[in-house]
Design an enzyme around this catalytic site. Sequence first.
Site, PDB file in Angstrom:
ATOM      1  N   VAL A 140       0.855  -1.193   0.000  1.00 58.65           N
ATOM      2  CA  VAL A 140       0.000   0.000   0.000  1.00 58.65           C
ATOM      3  C   VAL A 140       0.889   1.241   0.000  1.00 58.65           C
ATOM      4  CG1 VAL A 140      -1.797   1.276   1.213  1.00 58.65           C
ATOM      5  CG2 VAL A 140      -1.828  -1.216   1.246  1.00 58.65           C
ATOM      6  N   LYS A 141       0.485   2.183  -0.851  1.00 55.66           N
ATOM      7  CA  LYS A 141       1.219   3.454  -0.901  1.00 55.66           C
ATOM      8  C   LYS A 141       0.348   4.537  -0.301  1.00 55.66           C
ATOM      9  CE  LYS A 141       2.729   6.620  -4.528  1.00 55.66           C
ATOM     10  NZ  LYS A 141       3.310   6.676  -5.870  1.00 55.66           N
ATOM     11  N   THR A 142       0.944   5.341   0.572  1.00 55.10           N
ATOM     12  CA  THR A 142       0.168   6.409   1.173  1.00 55.10           C
ATOM     13  C   THR A 142       1.076   7.593   1.495  1.00 55.10           C
ATOM     14  OG1 THR A 142      -1.608   6.830   2.757  1.00 55.10           O
ATOM     15  CG2 THR A 142       0.356   5.768   3.635  1.00 55.10           C
TER      16      THR A 142
END
Length: 297
Positions: free
Chosen positions: A201-203
């Site tokens: 996941v990219k955040t």
Amino acid sequence: MPEADSLDRKDFHLSQPARNEPFFLKGSGAYDWGMQNRLARIFRPATGRTVMLAIDHGYFQGPTSGLERVDVDIAPLVGSVDALFCTRGILRSSIPASMSAPVVLRASGGPSILRELSDEEIAMSIDDAVRLNAAGVGVQVFVGGPNETRTVHNMTQLVDAGLKVGMPVLGVTAVGRELTRDSRYLGLATRICAELGAQVVKTYFCEEGFEKVTAGCPVPIVMAGGKKLPELEALTMAYEGIDQGAAGVDMGRNIFQTDAPAAMLAAINGVVHDGLTPKLALDLFETLAAAATASPA
Ligand code: 5RP
């Protein structure tokens, strides 16, 4: 007929139990070999971290500053990244196939900066990602946005397709103009991506409570950089994000919009993989940037 193996020198290492090492990445122990192998191309097994260079911005905003000529300005950098995050169009047109860095392909798109950005669809097939020897695909998810359900569905469709061929999916938690980048929102969005199958996941980083965002997400989180900051601020953000549990960065503008992108990449690598403090990383950046100015390539 092949000859029989007649040598009586076999060694079955009877005193050694079979090796059965746990996979090094958080939450990733139950995947098939191909999926794990692709993840081990994106994340360095020695550190469990990654420095991804994000250059996908053109998929919605055209020739972004610093990305006008990817073949000239970005291709020379790919030897210094753990993975490149880009579109298939830029990959085929502007990046030499002889490069060894793995590629994570932007696989969602549709609207331009002129329209409602959350109105995305899946924009490439898993077959094409396999054809391009990708190590993963990335898809934007707009939790809380007007097209929340569709963009989550875009991701789950790619996860299903990816599982068939061992292709990890990077769920990218988009932050629209109307959405707040606080730990409550980022914790919600990242957890939803992981629960629904994203392998990474990219955040974004947030000043308060980022360690709760990473702790609440059962798979690795990589941090986007966001808009261009002074170098020390960008290095500090990377340092704090890693310190609070991120497994790396997927950074764009804070690398390719500096005056010395190769020097900034080296500094970010120092923070992510070698634990350099922001101050030491800034020293490295300034030294390398000065050397590049003194003797341009
Ligand atoms: C755009 C993206 C970008 O890859 C992401 O924003 C990283 O780039 P930057 O560090 O410049 O923010 O996902 O939707």
